[in-house]
Design a protein around this motif. Structure first.
Motif, PDB file in Angstrom:
ATOM      1  N   PRO A  93      -9.684 -13.808   6.503  1.00 46.82           N
ATOM      2  CA  PRO A  93      -9.468 -13.244   5.304  1.00 46.82           C
ATOM      3  C   PRO A  93      -9.319 -11.660   5.396  1.00 46.82           C
ATOM      4  O   PRO A  93      -8.433 -11.296   4.446  1.00 46.82           O
ATOM      5  CB  PRO A  93     -10.681 -13.777   4.323  1.00 46.82           C
ATOM      6  N   LEU A  94     -10.002 -11.123   6.042  1.00 49.05           N
ATOM      7  CA  LEU A  94     -10.029  -9.397   6.135  1.00 49.05           C
ATOM      8  C   LEU A  94      -8.654  -9.181   6.786  1.00 49.05           C
ATOM      9  O   LEU A  94      -7.991  -8.336   6.345  1.00 49.05           O
ATOM     10  CB  LEU A  94     -10.967  -9.115   6.952  1.00 49.05           C
ATOM     11  N   ILE A  95      -8.161 -10.187   7.974  1.00 52.06           N
ATOM     12  CA  ILE A  95      -6.891  -9.543   8.808  1.00 52.06           C
ATOM     13  C   ILE A  95      -5.851  -9.839   7.628  1.00 52.06           C
ATOM     14  O   ILE A  95      -5.070  -9.210   7.461  1.00 52.06           O
ATOM     15  CB  ILE A  95      -6.691 -10.648   9.709  1.00 52.06           C
ATOM     16  N   LYS A  96      -5.760 -10.985   6.748  1.00 57.92           N
ATOM     17  CA  LYS A  96      -4.729 -11.496   5.745  1.00 57.92           C
ATOM     18  C   LYS A  96      -4.700 -10.173   4.830  1.00 57.92           C
ATOM     19  O   LYS A  96      -3.534 -10.232   4.268  1.00 57.92           O
ATOM     20  CB  LYS A  96      -4.946 -12.820   5.277  1.00 57.92           C
ATOM     21  N   GLU A  97      -5.682  -9.715   4.366  1.00 58.15           N
ATOM     22  CA  GLU A  97      -5.757  -8.710   3.586  1.00 58.15           C
ATOM     23  C   GLU A  97      -5.194  -7.490   3.941  1.00 58.15           C
ATOM     24  O   GLU A  97      -4.834  -6.441   3.213  1.00 58.15           O
ATOM     25  CB  GLU A  97      -6.954  -8.377   2.880  1.00 58.15           C
ATOM     26  N   HIS A  98      -5.163  -7.134   5.407  1.00 53.21           N
ATOM     27  CA  HIS A  98      -4.656  -5.836   5.854  1.00 53.21           C
ATOM     28  C   HIS A  98      -3.045  -5.745   5.892  1.00 53.21           C
ATOM     29  O   HIS A  98      -2.466  -5.792   7.221  1.00 53.21           O
ATOM     30  CB  HIS A  98      -5.271  -5.692   7.318  1.00 53.21           C
ATOM     31  N   SER A  99      -2.456  -5.656   4.883  1.00 51.46           N
ATOM     32  CA  SER A  99      -1.162  -5.525   4.600  1.00 51.46           C
ATOM     33  C   SER A  99      -0.470  -4.275   5.447  1.00 51.46           C
ATOM     34  O   SER A  99      -1.014  -3.231   5.759  1.00 51.46           O
ATOM     35  CB  SER A  99      -0.745  -5.390   2.976  1.00 51.46           C
ATOM     36  N   THR A 100       1.195  -4.375   5.538  1.00 53.26           N
ATOM     37  CA  THR A 100       1.611  -3.403   6.220  1.00 53.26           C
ATOM     38  C   THR A 100       1.371  -2.048   5.262  1.00 53.26           C
ATOM     39  O   THR A 100       1.210  -0.997   5.899  1.00 53.26           O
ATOM     40  CB  THR A 100       3.090  -3.675   6.058  1.00 53.26           C
ATOM     41  N   GLU A 101       1.375  -2.245   3.903  1.00 56.21           N
ATOM     42  CA  GLU A 101       1.294  -0.958   3.152  1.00 56.21           C
ATOM     43  C   GLU A 101      -0.178  -0.390   3.553  1.00 56.21           C
ATOM     44  O   GLU A 101      -0.302   0.830   3.835  1.00 56.21           O
ATOM     45  CB  GLU A 101       1.150  -1.365   1.486  1.00 56.21           C
ATOM     46  N   ARG A 102      -1.374  -0.859   3.423  1.00 59.49           N
ATOM     47  CA  ARG A 102      -2.652  -0.460   3.868  1.00 59.49           C
ATOM     48  C   ARG A 102      -2.522   0.112   5.274  1.00 59.49           C
ATOM     49  O   ARG A 102      -3.109   1.026   5.517  1.00 59.49           O
ATOM     50  CB  ARG A 102      -3.452  -1.497   3.605  1.00 59.49           C
ATOM     51  N   ILE A 103      -2.064  -0.446   6.066  1.00 53.13           N
ATOM     52  CA  ILE A 103      -1.938  -0.091   7.655  1.00 53.13           C
ATOM     53  C   ILE A 103      -1.273   1.147   7.723  1.00 53.13           C
ATOM     54  O   ILE A 103      -1.927   2.190   8.335  1.00 53.13           O
ATOM     55  CB  ILE A 103      -1.225  -0.941   8.571  1.00 53.13           C
ATOM     56  N   LEU A 104      -0.288   1.355   6.964  1.00 51.64           N
ATOM     57  CA  LEU A 104       0.489   2.669   7.070  1.00 51.64           C
ATOM     58  C   LEU A 104      -0.163   3.736   6.176  1.00 51.64           C
ATOM     59  O   LEU A 104      -0.029   5.149   6.694  1.00 51.64           O
ATOM     60  CB  LEU A 104       1.848   2.628   6.769  1.00 51.64           C
ATOM     61  N   ARG A 105      -0.806   3.508   5.258  1.00 51.77           N
ATOM     62  CA  ARG A 105      -1.667   4.643   4.544  1.00 51.77           C
ATOM     63  C   ARG A 105      -2.758   4.830   5.475  1.00 51.77           C
ATOM     64  O   ARG A 105      -3.108   6.239   5.420  1.00 51.77           O
ATOM     65  CB  ARG A 105      -2.208   3.930   3.230  1.00 51.77           C
ATOM     66  N   ASP A 106      -3.498   4.102   6.049  1.00 55.83           N
ATOM     67  CA  ASP A 106      -4.534   4.447   6.824  1.00 55.83           C
ATOM     68  C   ASP A 106      -4.194   5.124   8.154  1.00 55.83           C
ATOM     69  O   ASP A 106      -4.773   6.176   8.408  1.00 55.83           O
ATOM     70  CB  ASP A 106      -5.246   3.105   7.322  1.00 55.83           C
ATOM     71  N   ALA A 107      -2.931   4.897   8.757  1.00 56.68           N
ATOM     72  CA  ALA A 107      -2.280   5.546   9.765  1.00 56.68           C
ATOM     73  C   ALA A 107      -2.296   6.771   9.475  1.00 56.68           C
ATOM     74  O   ALA A 107      -2.500   7.842  10.441  1.00 56.68           O
ATOM     75  CB  ALA A 107      -1.181   4.686  10.313  1.00 56.68           C
ATOM     76  N   ASP A 108      -1.623   7.186   8.368  1.00 55.11           N
ATOM     77  CA  ASP A 108      -1.444   8.790   7.938  1.00 55.11           C
ATOM     78  C   ASP A 108      -2.973   9.227   8.051  1.00 55.11           C
ATOM     79  O   ASP A 108      -2.800  10.341   8.307  1.00 55.11           O
ATOM     80  CB  ASP A 108      -0.629   8.815   6.805  1.00 55.11           C
ATOM     81  N   ALA A 109      -3.669   8.768   7.287  1.00 52.83           N
ATOM     82  CA  ALA A 109      -5.302   9.259   7.426  1.00 52.83           C
ATOM     83  C   ALA A 109      -5.535   9.586   8.805  1.00 52.83           C
ATOM     84  O   ALA A 109      -6.214  10.709   9.047  1.00 52.83           O
ATOM     85  CB  ALA A 109      -5.936   8.465   6.393  1.00 52.83           C
ATOM     86  N   TYR A 110      -5.547   8.849   9.638  1.00 54.72           N
ATOM     87  CA  TYR A 110      -6.010   8.707  10.726  1.00 54.72           C
ATOM     88  C   TYR A 110      -5.262   9.943  11.743  1.00 54.72           C
ATOM     89  O   TYR A 110      -6.175  10.547  12.526  1.00 54.72           O
ATOM     90  CB  TYR A 110      -6.108   7.403  11.667  1.00 54.72           C
TER      91      TYR A 110
END
Length: 249
Positions: A93-110
């Protein structure tokens, strides 16, 4: 080397993370390391330490920080086949919530965090991922060609799917060199061909290498999938890729 447990500010909160740095007073290339589906845990911290020992500043985030600090899901010390399905069921369920939009927002932060650290040299970074982390690494590299010069994925998952935003459909702007170390069964021949065609169209240096005799998860020493010889091959390929593409500080 020096290690830290820290928090990275993101648009959605604060991501706890593990970081490892060479302790020589110099500036070194940055590496963003995405965990597998079992997330941030001691085996990933060990990988970060190994990379730091070779002269890289490494950040390993908790992918599921929105649900709390790592470990978000309790894990046994060793993830054997007898418990793997049950653990995956809790993580899914955590993987399914990890959308492309979330991934890219996080990537910019990292990536921004790495760029802000005085230990990290100016210039591009490398992004490495394991299992689902390989898809995150590819998405990050494709979205930020200005920042990422190398992308590596090992026993990758979810790189080629039917979704309109499958990672293999989003590589037009990719400029990073790519290495994918694939276990037997990770990619069907059709999926491998489709991914190879997308990388060819992007015009980037790449290889998709089958690690013979391996199963999904072969780098992870806390699982039954672990293969020591394949892990050594993984380090050989990864260190060569980073040395070739990243500029030392």
């Amino acid at each position: 080397m020096r290690t830290e447990t820290l928090e990275v500010p993101t648009p959605d909160g604060r991501a706890d993370a593990f970081a490892a740095f060479p302790d020589d007073g110099g500036r070194h290339p940055g590496v963003l390391l995405y965990p597998d589906a079992f997330n941030l845990r001691p085996v990933l911290e060990g990988m970060a330490r190994e990379l730091a020992g070779h002269g890289y500043c490494v950040l390993v985030p908790n992918l599921f920080y929105r649900h709390g600090p790592a470990p978000v899901v309790d894990l046994p010390e060793h993830i054997g086949e007898d418990v793997r399905s049950e653990v995956i069921g809790r993580v899914w369920p955590l993987i399914k919530e990890h959308s492309t939009e979330r991934i890219l927002r996080d990537a910019d932060a990292y990536l921004g965090f790495l760029g802000s650290r005085p230990e990290v040299a100016d210039g591009p970074v490398g992004v490495v991922g394991y299992c689902m982390g390989a898809a995150l690494a590819m998405r990050t590299a494709a979205a930020r060609p200005d920042r990422v010069a190398a992308v590596a994925g090992f026993h990758p998952g979810m790189l080629v799917t039917d979704a309109s935003d499958s990672p293999h459909r989003l590589l037009a702007d990719l400029t990073a060199d790519v290495h994918l170390g694939v276990a037997e069964g990770d990619l069907s021949p059709e999926a491998a061909a489709e991914l190879g065609e997308a990388l060819d169209a992007a015009g980037v240096a790449h290889d998709i290498e089958l690690y013979p005799g391996t199963v999904h998860g072969f780098t992870m020493s806390d699982t039954d999938a672990f293969d020591a010889s394949a892990l050594r091959r993984h380090w050989d390929r990864l260190l060569a890729l980073l040395a070739r593409t990243l500029t030392a500080g």
